[in-house]
Design a protein around this motif. Structure first.
Motif, mmCIF file in Angstrom:
data_model
loop_
_atom_site.group_PDB
_atom_site.id
_atom_site.type_symbol
_atom_site.label_atom_id
_atom_site.label_comp_id
_atom_site.label_asym_id
_atom_site.label_seq_id
_atom_site.Cartn_x
_atom_site.Cartn_y
_atom_site.Cartn_z
ATOM 1 N N ALA A 38 17.777 81.906 129.112
ATOM 2 C CA ALA A 38 19.180 81.679 129.468
ATOM 3 C C ALA A 38 19.570 82.566 130.650
ATOM 4 N N GLY A 39 19.098 83.816 130.616
ATOM 5 C CA GLY A 39 19.368 84.711 131.746
ATOM 6 C C GLY A 39 18.779 84.155 133.030
ATOM 7 N N THR A 47 20.385 89.106 136.370
ATOM 8 C CA THR A 47 21.270 88.248 135.587
ATOM 9 C C THR A 47 22.701 88.785 135.600
ATOM 10 N N THR A 48 22.851 90.091 135.368
ATOM 11 C CA THR A 48 24.195 90.685 135.405
ATOM 12 C C THR A 48 24.868 90.386 136.732
ATOM 13 N N VAL A 91 30.302 84.885 128.680
ATOM 14 C CA VAL A 91 29.278 85.940 128.723
ATOM 15 C C VAL A 91 29.944 87.307 128.726
ATOM 16 N N GLU A 93 29.553 89.896 125.713
ATOM 17 C CA GLU A 93 28.865 91.153 126.008
ATOM 18 C C GLU A 93 29.672 92.332 125.468
ATOM 19 N N VAL A 106 20.816 81.336 134.551
ATOM 20 C CA VAL A 106 21.968 81.733 135.371
ATOM 21 C C VAL A 106 21.509 82.116 136.777
ATOM 22 N N VAL A 149 25.846 86.736 137.016
ATOM 23 C CA VAL A 149 27.025 86.401 136.206
ATOM 24 C C VAL A 149 28.285 86.837 136.959
ATOM 25 N N THR A 161 16.594 83.798 124.965
ATOM 26 C CA THR A 161 17.657 84.561 125.618
ATOM 27 C C THR A 161 17.276 84.882 127.060
ATOM 28 N N TYR A 168 20.945 88.325 125.550
ATOM 29 C CA TYR A 168 19.866 88.853 126.392
ATOM 30 C C TYR A 168 20.298 90.157 127.069
ATOM 31 N N VAL A 224 22.788 84.264 126.973
ATOM 32 C CA VAL A 224 22.781 85.190 128.113
ATOM 33 C C VAL A 224 23.348 86.543 127.682
#
Lengths: 259, 310, 401
Positions: C112-113, B120-121, B169, B173, C116, B124, C109, B107, B104
């Motif tokens: 995986a995102g 995604t951000t 993550v 990051e 989530v 998270v 990747t 990515y 992640v």
């Protein structure tokens, strides 16, 4: 093994912004060509289009043709990864991989490109490349030490060794001496003289004396005007550029009237 | 009042200077006081846990014995079953979390653009704030209510995964962003494909920072209790099987002894005697847990200092 | 997609029959690939190549999707100049693998995102699906009822007391923690010498490292008796309903709030410190130049700049407090909900999280469990909203700086 480079009507964009316009030149194999010009005129940008490194910045695009011995590196179906294997690059600041030893730095390209190689082959490549970069005698006893532990000039020669280890056709150098002291600079310049016997070399430099010392041909880049894109003003034999340039702007620049 | 004061003051101090100075001093005092206030609970709590817990830790058998057959009436007992359970649950959780979290982070830093990356951000961030009890309920709803599984240690691991992923993550990051672009460019310029550049150049360069993130993530979940309550029963005996039956863990042991705290008097030889065996074990387990978490935190700091990036 | 390969005769030194087959194969593959729909993932697989040769209309180049550049260079050149790009290690096979590697890795990747994102969606979905039947069978109003009876056959439950206690205890924690957090953040960023600031920051971070169950046992067995005098003093204030004496010793919302305040102190401090340290030096110097005292400088430059950060820090702390489970579950005394509604912080009670935790052993029938999952769903929605709002404030600020 060195190649000729032909650029035809290159326009380089960052997004919609036209950074460099209408660049056309020819670079002969086994020669050293220097790109000179004031800051921000796009000479590094042009250099980076020669091995498609500018594409790393998102939004950067190129139109026009860039031919390597007649083969358009921007042709459809051309993989930039392969272009970069063929055209090596040395950067402004020495950038050895910090996690790797001197030995591993030299063979990094080979190892990462094609996986397993025989140890004897690797050893051979390391010695040949380091000799080629004039570094072998200085580091042969400590190949397992980290590459980052070398001096700035040695690091830059390590980066050159790393670039030539993959046996490229062309070597691009983006102000390779600007972060180095005079003695290291001299070492690199000597090295360039040796390297040109095998490679086509293009070097961007801010230092006009350096351009005069190392290159056979010199290209002068300049901004077409304030807020306008960069352009290639002229390209000619170094001798001629520095003694009797065709263009008045070149004359002004090399005689120190601006830039 | 101001005017009275300023009448007597020198030319250099304009009217109101006195009040201003007083305000400044007050603010300074309050700021220092705030710092002192933060120290009070930390020192007090650590002192309590150490002074009350050290007795059990120095006893023979604490790290080798279990609670099997030991009631609140009995002295002694060990925490090995709990340490083992915690280690197993956390290990499985780490094994699942690390690959997902690394991917992640890669990515988000190396590839992510567009709506999926923004989403995604955001997610998270949401995962960072999700209460552990909600994570546990989710796992319960999926694996026990829906698929009819039984309460066991591995379900705890799964709930902990949801808490650990965002920690790793975020740190990864940050670390990937610290890797200079020049190294990526150097690699591309050698004709190395992007994925190999990431795996062989970028990740190794950021490795110590990533390990720090993982260790912090482990510390974060090792003391987590809420999922235990819902997803696994407490066993006073050693159970090394993550996939079947009740399993102890350090927080579970603390909770179990806590529920025995009320029973402090026993009949001994016809007399009522006050005992504090459960309390001893509770604080012993608490100290063990704190030591584990603090060691992990210290380790994270030591590793972070040896970073190749900085 | 017109493929425009510039084939110049160049230095053709003979055909290599061995590679001819490979070329044909690769070309077929390349064409097949070109026909594939271009997914987002694939586009990103070539991120370093982004923007390849896309040239404006009218140029000799056709607009070519970036992914087109994934064919090996050798394909279009080998028939002219076989030794050029094929030299050394760049065999066709190697190229193919490299590109597949890039695609696989990029997809991994992105997957995986996506995982989530889906995970959060699944959390919402599962909680909803399991909660709805229970809420549907609820005899009382789920939101306003004060009953909680899930054991005797019929369901009769509501979350009002849970909501009240959860919000009350969290707000109390926030009221106690935020001023202290701001003080510490100012101390670290504006007052303390760098050498002092680092260890102080570390110490505050240590508070976050202590497991919450340890806060719980410490809070109820050690702290609660010690702060009882404060509680007694406040209850003597009398008629004020928030401070009404409910004859609960120790296990009160008050004790829980104090413990929660300590627990959320690190996160609020960290966010405040972060924004204070980012105050533009120019603003600070401008304040100094006006002859400000340190406190005036802070009020003029640091606090206004840090305001959004402080708000979001407080909200992140609130989110943490709302969901805290075990510490609260150990501290709060359970009380019956039969009497008049209690507003006092000196009463016991249960939060969403502690209610679920306290009754975890009673998860027997799906419906009964559903009642607790419904409570969990409300908690999820609550924390989601608070966290999302906090992040939105932080992110908006980032765009400015």
């Amino acid at each position: 093994m060195a190649k000729r480079i032909d650029a035809k009507n290159l326009n380089i964009y960052y997004g919609k912004f036209l950074a460099v316009s209408e660049v056309t030149f020819t670079i002969a194999p086994r020669s050293v060509t220097a790109f000179i010009g004031p800051s921000g005129c796009g000479k590094s940008t042009v250099l980076r289009t020669i091995n498609r490194m500018h594409e790393v910045i998102s939004g950067a695009t190129v139109e026009g043709d860039l031919l390597l011995d007649g083969e358009n590196i921007y042709g459809a179906g051309i993989d930039p990864v392969d272009v970069r294997r063929t055209i090596g690059m040395v950067f402004q600041r020495p950038n050895p991989f910090p996690t790797m030893s001197i030995y591993d730095n030299v063979v990094a390209g080979l190892k990462l490109q094609s996986g397993r190689l025989r140890k004897s082959e690797l050893d051979e490549t390391v010695e040949r490349s380091l000799r080629g970069a004039n570094l072998w005698e200085e580091v042969k006893s400590r190949l397992a030490k980290p590459g980052a532990g070398l001096s700035g000039g040695q690091q830059q020669r390590l980066c050159i060794a790393r670039a030539i280890a993959v046996e490229p056709q062309v070597l691009l150098m983006d102000e390779p001496c600007s972060a180095l002291d005079p003695i290291s600079t001299l070492a690199i310049e000597d090295l360039i003289q040796t390297l040109k016997e095998k490679y086509t070399i293009v070097i961007v430099t801010h230092n006009m004396q350096q351009a005069a010392r190392v290159s056979e041909r010199t290209a002068f880049f300049n901004l077409a005007g304030v807020g306008k894109p960069g352009q290639l003003v002229e390209i000619d034999d170094t001798q001629k550029i520095f003694t009797n340039p065709t263009d008045q702007r070149t004359e002004d620049y090399i005689s120190g009237r601006f830039g | 009042m101001t005017t009275v004061e300023s009448a007597g003051s020198s030319l250099a101090s304009p009217p109101g200077a006195g009040i201003r100075k007083v305000k400044d001093r007050t603010a300074t005092t309050l700021v220092y006081a705030a710092f002192a206030i933060a120290l009070v609970p930390l020192i007090w709590l650590l002192w309590t846990v150490v002074s009350k817990g050290i007795y059990m830790l120095t006893r023979n058998g604490w790290f080798t014995g279990t609670e099997r057959g030991i009631t609140y009436r009995d002295a002694g007992g060990g925490a090995w079953h709990a340490v083992l359970g915690t280690l197993e649950q956390v290990a499985l959780c780490t094994a699942i979390s690390v690959p997902i979290a690394l991917l992640v982070a890669i990515y988000l830093v190396e590839y992510g653009r567009g709506p999926l990356a923004r989403m995604t951000t955001f997610m998270v961030d949401i995962l960072t704030g999700i209460p552990s009890i909600v994570a546990a309920l989710f796992i319960y709803a999926v694996f026990i209510t829906t698929f009819g599984g039984e309460r066991s240690g591995w379900l705890v691991s799964l709930a902990l995964v949801m808490l650990m992923i965002p920690v790793i993550v975020r740190t990864t990051e940050e670390m990937l962003k610290l890797v200079p672009n020049e190294l990526r460019e150097a690699s591309y310029a050698l004709g190395v494909p992007k994925w190999k550049t990431i795996v062989r150049i970028v990740l190794p360069t950021a490795m110590s920072g990533i390990v720090t993130g993982v260790v912090l993530g482990i510390a974060r979940v090792a003391g987590e209790t809420a999922p235990l309550l819902i997803l696994v029963g407490y066993s006073p005996d050693k159970n090394a099987n993550l996939f079947s039956g009740p399993q102890a863990s350090l927080p579970g042991l603390i909770k179990d002894q806590f529920s025995n705290l009320g029973s402090t008097t026993i009949l001994e030889g016809g007399k009522r005697v006050t005992v504090h065996y459960a309390a001893d074990r509770m604080w012993g387990a608490a100290l063990t847990l704190i030591l584990l978490v603090m060691i992990l935190n210290l380790a994270a700091r030591v590793i972070a200092r040896r970073s190749a990036v900085n | 997609m017109t493929e425009r390969t510039s084939r110049h005769s160049g230095t053709s030194d003979g055909d290599q029959p061995r590679t001819a087959e490979a070329i044909a194969l690769a070309r077929a593959k390349a064409e097949a690939r070109a026909n594939e729909a271009l997914s987002d993932v694939e586009r990103q697989a070539d991120a370093p190549d982004e923007g390849g040769v896309n040239s404006p209309a009218g140029s000799t180049f056709s607009r070519r999707p970036v992914v087109g550049s994934s064919e090996p260079l050798g394909v279009s050149t080998l028939d002219d100049t076989p030794e050029v790009f094929g030299a050394g290690s760049t065999s066709l096979d190697g190229n193919g693998r490299a590109r597949i590697g890039d695609r696989v890795f990029a997809s991994l990747t992105a997957g995986a995102g996506l995982f989530v994102v889906l995970l959060i969606a699944l959390v919402a979905l599962f909680l909803l699906v399991k909660a709805i039947p229970a809420i549907a069978h609820d005899k009382s109003n789920f939101l306003t009822s004060r009953h909680w009876d899930t054991t005797s056959g019929a369901l009769d439950f509501g979350v009002l007391p849970l909501l009240w206690t959860t919000v009350l205890i969290s707000v109390l924690a926030l009221v106690l923690a935020v001023p202290v957090a701001i003080g510490i953040a100012l101390f670290i960023s504006q007052y303390a010498h760098k050498r002092v600031a680092r260890p102080v920051a570390y110490v505050v971070d240590l508070l976050a490292a202590i497991p919450s169950i340890i806060y719980g046992i410490w809070g109820i067995t050690v702290l609660a008796p010690k702060i009882q005098p404060v509680a007694d003093a406040l209850t003597h204030l009398g008629a004020f309903p928030l401070f009404a004496d409910k004859n609960v010793k120790g296990g009160t919302v008050f004790t829980g709030g104090v413990i929660l305040a300590v627990m959320i102190l690190p996160i609020v401090t960290a966010v405040c410190r972060d924004v204070y340290e980012r105050t533009p030096q120019a603003n600070i110097e401008a304040a100094w130049a006006l002859g400000a005292t340190r406190w005036e400088m802070i009020r003029l430059a640091v606090l206004p700049y840090g305001k959004p950060g402080m708000i979001s820090g407080a909200m992140l702390g609130l989110g943490r407090a709302l969901g805290e489970t075990i510490a609260i579950s150990l501290i709060l005394s359970k009380v019956s909900n039969t009497g008049p509604f209690s507003f006092s912080i000196f009463d016991g009670g249960e939060t969403f999280a502690s209610k679920i935790a306290n009754n975890a052993s009673e998860f027997n029938s799906p419906q009964q469990t559903g009642a607790y999952i419904a409570a969990g769903l409300v908690l999820f929605v609550l924390t989601f909203a608070v966290n999302a709002a906090a992040r939105a404030i932080v992110n908006r600020r980032k765009e400015f700086s």
